[in-house]
Motif scaffolding. Structure first.
Motif, PDB file in Angstrom:
ATOM      1  N   ARG A 224       0.852  -1.358   0.103  1.00 28.67           N
ATOM      2  CA  ARG A 224       0.083  -0.014  -0.047  1.00 28.67           C
ATOM      3  C   ARG A 224       0.790   1.310  -0.076  1.00 28.67           C
ATOM      4  NH1 ARG A 224      -2.826  -3.610   3.522  1.00 28.67           N
ATOM      5  NH2 ARG A 224      -1.625  -2.690   5.118  1.00 28.67           N
ATOM      6  N   SER A 225       2.010   1.413   0.725  1.00 30.38           N
ATOM      7  CA  SER A 225       2.904   2.404   0.853  1.00 30.38           C
ATOM      8  C   SER A 225       4.114   2.229   1.238  1.00 30.38           C
ATOM      9  CB  SER A 225       2.142   3.547   1.904  1.00 30.38           C
ATOM     10  OG  SER A 225       2.296   2.888   3.155  1.00 30.38           O
ATOM     11  N   ALA A 226       4.987   3.148   1.038  1.00 31.08           N
ATOM     12  CA  ALA A 226       6.500   2.910   1.425  1.00 31.08           C
ATOM     13  C   ALA A 226       6.919   4.178   1.974  1.00 31.08           C
ATOM     14  CB  ALA A 226       7.239   2.628   0.032  1.00 31.08           C
ATOM     15  N   GLU A 227       7.620   3.884   3.241  1.00 36.54           N
ATOM     16  CA  GLU A 227       8.039   5.137   4.041  1.00 36.54           C
ATOM     17  C   GLU A 227       9.590   5.490   3.167  1.00 36.54           C
ATOM     18  OE1 GLU A 227       9.579   5.021   8.108  1.00 36.54           O
ATOM     19  OE2 GLU A 227       7.675   6.112   8.265  1.00 36.54           O
ATOM     20  N   LEU A 228       9.786   6.643   2.669  1.00 28.68           N
ATOM     21  CA  LEU A 228      11.218   6.931   2.231  1.00 28.68           C
ATOM     22  C   LEU A 228      11.946   7.900   3.292  1.00 28.68           C
ATOM     23  CD1 LEU A 228      10.362   7.615  -1.496  1.00 28.68           C
ATOM     24  CD2 LEU A 228      10.820   5.690  -0.330  1.00 28.68           C
ATOM     25  N   THR A 229      13.247   7.716   3.340  1.00 31.69           N
ATOM     26  CA  THR A 229      14.082   8.599   4.003  1.00 31.69           C
ATOM     27  C   THR A 229      14.922   9.421   3.199  1.00 31.69           C
ATOM     28  OG1 THR A 229      14.018   7.493   6.030  1.00 31.69           O
ATOM     29  CG2 THR A 229      15.656   9.051   5.970  1.00 31.69           C
ATOM     30  N   LYS A 231      17.670  12.702   2.117  1.00 34.36           N
ATOM     31  CA  LYS A 231      18.568  13.658   2.618  1.00 34.36           C
ATOM     32  C   LYS A 231      18.828  14.795   1.645  1.00 34.36           C
ATOM     33  CE  LYS A 231      23.023  14.451   4.859  1.00 34.36           C
ATOM     34  NZ  LYS A 231      24.409  13.838   5.317  1.00 34.36           N
ATOM     35  N   HIS A 232      18.275  15.707   2.027  1.00 32.00           N
ATOM     36  CA  HIS A 232      18.520  17.237   0.886  1.00 32.00           C
ATOM     37  C   HIS A 232      19.841  17.534   0.955  1.00 32.00           C
ATOM     38  CE1 HIS A 232      13.902  16.789   0.499  1.00 32.00           C
ATOM     39  NE2 HIS A 232      13.870  16.617   1.989  1.00 32.00           N
ATOM     40  N   THR A 233      20.388  17.820  -0.279  1.00 31.54           N
ATOM     41  CA  THR A 233      21.823  18.073  -0.230  1.00 31.54           C
ATOM     42  C   THR A 233      21.897  19.584  -0.012  1.00 31.54           C
ATOM     43  OG1 THR A 233      21.458  18.504  -2.725  1.00 31.54           O
ATOM     44  CG2 THR A 233      22.219  16.243  -1.918  1.00 31.54           C
ATOM     45  N   GLU A 234      20.859  20.151  -0.470  1.00 31.59           N
ATOM     46  CA  GLU A 234      21.150  21.871  -0.214  1.00 31.59           C
ATOM     47  C   GLU A 234      21.231  22.364   1.551  1.00 31.59           C
ATOM     48  OE1 GLU A 234      18.143  23.964  -2.444  1.00 31.59           O
ATOM     49  OE2 GLU A 234      19.106  23.301  -4.346  1.00 31.59           O
ATOM     50  N   SER A 235      20.136  21.594   1.985  1.00 32.63           N
ATOM     51  CA  SER A 235      19.916  21.915   3.334  1.00 32.63           C
ATOM     52  C   SER A 235      20.829  21.267   4.075  1.00 32.63           C
ATOM     53  CB  SER A 235      18.495  21.829   3.910  1.00 32.63           C
ATOM     54  OG  SER A 235      18.012  20.647   3.654  1.00 32.63           O
ATOM     55  N   GLY A 236      21.152  19.659   4.160  1.00 36.32           N
ATOM     56  CA  GLY A 236      21.686  18.687   4.731  1.00 36.32           C
ATOM     57  C   GLY A 236      20.628  18.187   5.496  1.00 36.32           C
ATOM     58  N   ILE A 237      19.559  18.356   5.616  1.00 33.48           N
ATOM     59  CA  ILE A 237      18.524  17.601   6.481  1.00 33.48           C
ATOM     60  C   ILE A 237      17.734  16.451   5.854  1.00 33.48           C
ATOM     61  CG2 ILE A 237      16.089  18.205   7.585  1.00 33.48           C
ATOM     62  CD1 ILE A 237      16.792  21.070   7.104  1.00 33.48           C
ATOM     63  N   GLU A 238      17.750  15.423   6.908  1.00 36.90           N
ATOM     64  CA  GLU A 238      16.891  14.176   6.563  1.00 36.90           C
ATOM     65  C   GLU A 238      15.541  14.455   6.739  1.00 36.90           C
ATOM     66  OE1 GLU A 238      18.487  10.620   8.305  1.00 36.90           O
ATOM     67  OE2 GLU A 238      20.492  10.784   7.011  1.00 36.90           O
ATOM     68  N   ASP A 239      14.669  13.968   5.765  1.00 45.44           N
ATOM     69  CA  ASP A 239      13.386  14.019   5.759  1.00 45.44           C
ATOM     70  C   ASP A 239      12.827  12.480   5.558  1.00 45.44           C
ATOM     71  OD1 ASP A 239      10.763  14.991   6.059  1.00 45.44           O
ATOM     72  OD2 ASP A 239      10.556  15.673   4.024  1.00 45.44           O
ATOM     73  N   THR A 240      11.589  12.188   6.561  1.00 40.05           N
ATOM     74  CA  THR A 240      11.059  10.816   6.071  1.00 40.05           C
ATOM     75  C   THR A 240       9.551  11.360   5.683  1.00 40.05           C
ATOM     76  OG1 THR A 240      12.349   9.959   8.009  1.00 40.05           O
ATOM     77  CG2 THR A 240      10.212   8.799   7.341  1.00 40.05           C
ATOM     78  N   THR A 241       9.172  10.745   4.636  1.00 48.59           N
ATOM     79  CA  THR A 241       8.039  10.868   4.086  1.00 48.59           C
ATOM     80  C   THR A 241       7.245   9.475   3.761  1.00 48.59           C
ATOM     81  OG1 THR A 241       6.556  12.017   2.539  1.00 48.59           O
ATOM     82  CG2 THR A 241       8.738  11.338   1.753  1.00 48.59           C
ATOM     83  N   THR A 242       5.904   9.394   3.447  1.00 45.98           N
ATOM     84  CA  THR A 242       5.238   8.146   3.052  1.00 45.98           C
ATOM     85  C   THR A 242       4.613   8.435   1.594  1.00 45.98           C
ATOM     86  OG1 THR A 242       4.626   7.290   5.321  1.00 45.98           O
ATOM     87  CG2 THR A 242       3.676   6.660   3.659  1.00 45.98           C
ATOM     88  N   VAL A 243       4.927   7.482   0.723  1.00 44.20           N
ATOM     89  CA  VAL A 243       4.617   7.622  -0.659  1.00 44.20           C
ATOM     90  C   VAL A 243       3.294   6.454  -0.858  1.00 44.20           C
ATOM     91  CG1 VAL A 243       6.478   8.682  -1.687  1.00 44.20           C
ATOM     92  CG2 VAL A 243       6.178   6.202  -1.463  1.00 44.20           C
ATOM     93  N   SER A 244       2.240   6.654  -1.706  1.00 42.70           N
ATOM     94  CA  SER A 244       1.505   5.465  -1.796  1.00 42.70           C
ATOM     95  C   SER A 244       1.801   4.583  -3.254  1.00 42.70           C
ATOM     96  CB  SER A 244       0.137   6.352  -2.636  1.00 42.70           C
ATOM     97  OG  SER A 244      -0.889   5.134  -2.892  1.00 42.70           O
ATOM     98  N   LEU A 245       1.660   3.639  -2.866  1.00 41.71           N
ATOM     99  CA  LEU A 245       2.020   2.456  -3.958  1.00 41.71           C
ATOM    100  C   LEU A 245       0.702   1.572  -4.405  1.00 41.71           C
ATOM    101  CD1 LEU A 245       4.940   0.611  -2.035  1.00 41.71           C
ATOM    102  CD2 LEU A 245       5.360   2.412  -3.557  1.00 41.71           C
ATOM    103  N   LEU A 246      -0.156   2.489  -4.461  1.00 43.36           N
ATOM    104  CA  LEU A 246      -1.449   1.757  -5.222  1.00 43.36           C
ATOM    105  C   LEU A 246      -1.454   1.370  -6.537  1.00 43.36           C
ATOM    106  CD1 LEU A 246      -4.282   4.001  -3.196  1.00 43.36           C
ATOM    107  CD2 LEU A 246      -3.298   1.588  -2.605  1.00 43.36           C
ATOM    108  N   ASP A 247      -0.617   2.224  -7.251  1.00 39.73           N
ATOM    109  CA  ASP A 247      -0.593   2.081  -8.793  1.00 39.73           C
ATOM    110  C   ASP A 247       0.694   1.140  -8.990  1.00 39.73           C
ATOM    111  OD1 ASP A 247      -2.711   3.390  -9.218  1.00 39.73           O
ATOM    112  OD2 ASP A 247      -1.738   5.347  -9.402  1.00 39.73           O
ATOM    113  N   TYR A 248       1.326   0.600  -8.066  1.00 42.03           N
ATOM    114  CA  TYR A 248       2.695   0.020  -8.168  1.00 42.03           C
ATOM    115  C   TYR A 248       2.315  -1.547  -8.304  1.00 42.03           C
ATOM    116  CZ  TYR A 248       7.331  -2.253  -7.623  1.00 42.03           C
ATOM    117  OH  TYR A 248       8.430  -2.886  -7.187  1.00 42.03           O
ATOM    118  N   SER A 249       2.888  -2.140  -9.492  1.00 44.56           N
ATOM    119  CA  SER A 249       2.801  -3.629  -9.435  1.00 44.56           C
ATOM    120  C   SER A 249       4.040  -4.336  -9.702  1.00 44.56           C
ATOM    121  CB  SER A 249       1.802  -4.072 -10.507  1.00 44.56           C
ATOM    122  OG  SER A 249       2.304  -3.520 -11.743  1.00 44.56           O
ATOM    123  N   GLY A 250       4.822  -4.697  -8.796  1.00 43.24           N
ATOM    124  CA  GLY A 250       5.926  -5.658  -8.506  1.00 43.24           C
ATOM    125  C   GLY A 250       5.598  -7.055  -8.876  1.00 43.24           C
TER     126      GLY A 250
END
Length: 571
Positions: A224-229, A231-250
Motif C-alpha cells: 500500500r505504501s512505502a516510507e522514504l528517508t 537527505k536533501h543536499t542543499e540543506s543537509g536535512i533528512e526528511d521521512t515521508t510516505t508515498v502511496s504504492l496503489l498503482d505499483y505492481s511488482g
C-alpha cells in the motif's frame, strides 16, 4: 499523634527502606558506551564497542535490543540478540560477528538479506564479587547494518530487478549506491518522488527502515505504501515521508496476501480431502492397508521393520552411523557427506538386486534396471540442491527451520514435488516381493531416507535457540525410521513391480514429476523470496498432508471393522 497514624508512618518508613534496598540492587551505569563501529558488518567481521570504563582483559556480553528491518518484509520487533566480546582496551570491546548472530538479523538461505538494526545496545561484565551486580553500560538509538555471508546470484539479481522497478515507479534515476544511500541523478517531474519533496541530487537514505546501500535494498514492506528517508543536499536535512504504492505492481507477492493465501489453501484442502469423493485407486489402497493390518500383529510389524537377530543388530549399527551425522559437522567431508549417503544407498540397492538375480543375464538386467531408477533419484537430489543453493549436508539442514512449515518440502513448491518424486523412487527401488526383513533392503532404505529427511524434512533441526546435539540426533533417527516404515509399508501393500511395471512407473509418474520439479526450480529463479508467503504455502501443505493422513487413517479403521470379503466355496 494517634496510634493509627504512628503505625502508618512506621509502615511508610519500612517501605522506603525496602525500596532503597531494591534500588541498590540495580546495576549501576559504571561503564559508558559511546558508539559501534563499523556501521556495516558481515560474518567474520568485528564490531568495536567504544566507550569508557571497560575492565581490561575481561570478557563481556553485547546485547542488541530493538527492531530489525529487512527489504520487502515487515520489521522484526522486540528483538534481543546476544554475543560475547573481549575487552581490547579500556575504551574498546571487540565482538566477532558469527554466522548465528547474522542469521538472527538477516535470515537464512534464500530468505537472507541485508538487515538494518535500530535500537539499544547494552554491554555487561560480570563482577569479581559474586554477590555484586554486573558492570553495565547502555547506548540508546544505535544503528548498525548487517549483511549475510552470501546471497545466491539469481536471488540477488531478482531483488535488484525489483528495486529498479520501484525506483522507476517513484521516478528516480539512481546513481551509484554508497554507504550514504542512493543519489538521485534525476527526478521525473510529477512523479511520486517529486511529490514527496525529492529533488535531483538528493539521496535516498532508507526505504521502510532499511538503509539503501544497494538497489536490492529498495523494496517496500507493504503493497500500500512505502516510507522514504531522503537527505536533501542543499540543506543537509533528512526528511521521512510516505508515498502511496496503489498503482505499483511488482513481481513480489505482497506480504498482505499471505493470510488470504493460507485461508484459500485450507479451504481447498478441506474441499478436496473431506468433501469430494476420492478416486477408486485410493479406496483400493485403503482396503489393502486394512487387509495387511488385519493379518499383522504389533510384534510382527516390529520384526518386519527392525529385523530380528543379525538383522536387528545391523539396524542398530546403521542407526548409530546415521545419528553421527547430526552430532558432528561432517563425517566424510563437508561437501561429500550427501554424496556418501547416496552412494551407500545405491550400492546396497544394487547389491540387493544382484543377490536375487539368477544367471549372468539376470545380474546385468538387475544392475541396469536399478541404475535407471537410481538416475531418477540422483536427478531429484540434484534439482533440490539447485533450489536450495547448497550441497553441504549440514548447511542444507541449517538453512531449514524446525517447524513443519519451515522445511524445504513445504516451504518451496519445487522441493515439495521433488520430495514426492524422491521418496516414490525409493519405493520403486523396492520392487521385489521378498520378505521385508532383508538386511540389505532395510539398510539401503535407511540410508536413502536419512538423506531425504536431511534435504527435504529439516534433518536434525529442533525448536530450540541453543544447540542440543543429542536431541537433534534422536529426532533425525526418528524421522528416518518413520520414513523407512512408510516406504517399506508402501512396498508391502503395493503390487510387485517387475521390469515392465518399473518402466511404466518411471515414464508415467516419476519422470513427469521430475520435469515438473525442474520447471518449478527454473521458475523460482524469477521470484523474489517472501517469508510470509512461503510460511502460508508451507502451512497449507502441512494441513493438506495432515488432512489426507487423517482421512486415510479413519477410512482404514472403518475398513478394519468390516468383515473382509471372500468368495463362497460353493460358487
Amino acid at each position: 499523634m494517634t496510634g493509627g497514624a504512628l503505625r502508618l508512618l512506621v509502615l511508610f518508613a519500612a517501605l522506603l527502606v525496602v525500596l532503597a534496598g531494591c534500588e541498590r540492587t540495580v546495576a549501576p551505569p559504571l561503564v559508558e558506551v559511546t558508539e559501534l563501529a563499523p556501521k556495516e558488518v558481515e560474518p567474520g567481521d568485528r564490531i568495536e564497542v567504544h566507550g569508557a570504563g571497560f575492565p581490561q582483559g575481561r570478557t563481556g556480553k553485547l546485547v542488541l535490543e530493538g527492531t530489525a528491518f529487512r527489504p520487502g518484509e515487515p520489521p522484526l520487533t522486540h528483538l534481543t540478540i546476544e554475543a560475547d566480546g573481549v575487552v581490547a582496551a579500556p575504551d574498546r570491546m571487540d565482538v566477532v560477528v558469527r554466522e548465528s548472530f547474522a542469521e538472527r538479523l538477516c535470515g537464512r538461505g534464500d530468505r537472507a538479506s541485508h538487515a538494518t538494526f535500530q535500537g539499544d545496545v547494552r554491554i555487561s561484565f560480570a563482577s569479581n564479587d559474586p554477590t555484586a551486580p554486573p558492570l553495565v553500560g547502555r547506548l540508546r538509538g544505535a544503528t548498525i547494518d548487517v549483511q549475510p555471508s552470501s546471497i545466491r546470484a539469481t536471488v540477488l539479481d531478482a531483488r535488484t530487478t525489483e528495486g529498479a522497478r520501484l525506483l522507476e515507479f517513484l521516478g528516480i534515476t539512481p546513481g551509484a549506491p554508497s554507504p550514504r544511500g542512493i543519489p538521485a541523478e534525476q527526478v521525473r517531474p510529477g512523479s511520486p518522488a517529486e511529490r514527496a519533496g525529492m529533488q535531483t541530487g538528493d539521496v535516498l537514505v532508507a526505504v521502510d527502515g532499511v538503509h539503501a546501500l544497494a538497489i536490492a535494498d529498495v523494496a517496500p514492506a507493504s503493497a500500500r505504501s512505502a516510507e522514504l528517508t531522503i537527505k536533501h543536499t542543499e540543506s543537509g536535512i533528512e526528511d521521512t515521508t510516505t508515498v502511496s504504492l496503489l498503482d505499483y505492481s511488482g513481481e513480489r507477492v505482497p506480504t498482505e496476501y499471505a493470510p488470504a493465501l493460507l485461508l484459500v489453501g485450507l479451504a481447498l484442502a478441506i474441499l478436496i480431502l473431506l468433501v469430494l469423493p476420492g478416486p477408486p485407486v485410493l479406496a483400493t489402497l485403503e482396503l489393502r492397508i486394512a487387509s495387511e493390518l488385519r493379518r499383522t500383529s504389533f510384534g510382527g510389524a516390529a520384526r518386519a521393520l527392525f529385523g530380528a537377530g543379525t538383522g536387528a543388530a545391523a539396524s542398530v549399527l546403521v542407526t548409530a552411523a546415521l545419528a553421527a551425522f547430526a552430532l558432528t559437522p561432517w563425517i566424510v567431508g563437508r561437501d561429500v557427506d550427501a554424496v556418501a549417503l547416496f552412494a551407500a544407498a545405491a550400492v546396497l540397492f544394487v547389491s540387493s538386486r544382484v543377490a536375487r538375480a539368477k544367471g549372468a543375464g539376470g545380474v546385468v538386467r538387475a544392475v541396469f534396471e536399478t541404475l535407471l531408477v537410481l538416475l531418477v533419484l540422483a536427478s531429484a537430489l540434484a534439482l533440490a540442491f539447485a533450489q536450495i543453493g547448497a550441497i553441504e549436508l549440514s548447511e542444507i539442514v541449517r538453512l531449514q527451520g524446525a517447524l513443519p512449515w519451515q522445511v524445504e518440502a513445504t516451504r518451496h513448491p519445487a522441493c515439495a514435488v521433488l520430495a514426492v518424486v524422491y521418496f516414490a523412487t525409493v519405493i520403486a527401488l523396492l520392487r521385489s516381493r521378498a520378505p521385508s526383513d532383508a538386511s540389505l533392503d532395510r539398510a539401503a532404505v535407511l540410508f536413502a531416507c536419512s538423506l531425504g529427511v536431511a534435504v527435504f524434512l529439516g534433518g536434525w533441526q529442533i525448536p530450540s535457540a541453543k544447540p542440543m546435539l543429542l536431541a537433534g540426533a534422536a529426532l533425525f533417527t526418528l524421522k528416518t525410521w518413520l520414513m523407512t516404515a512408510l516406504c517399506l509399508g508402501a512396498r508391502r501393500v503395493g503390487t510387485s513391480l517387475d521390469a515392465p511395471a518399473t518402466r511404466r512407473v518411471l515414464l508415467r509418474a516419476l519422470v513427469p514429476g521430475l520435469v515438473l520439479g525442474g520447471a518449478l526450480v527454473a521458475l523460482s529463479r524469477r521470484v523474489v523470496p517472501n517469508v510470509a508467503v512461503e510460511t502460508a504455502i508451507g502451512a497449507t501443505l502441512v494441513a493438506l498432508v495432515t488432512l489426507f493422513s487423517l482421512r486415510i487413517a479413519l477410512r482404514v479403521r472403518a475398513a478394519i471393522g468390516r468383515p473382509e470379503p471372500h468368495a463362497s466355496p460353493f460358487i
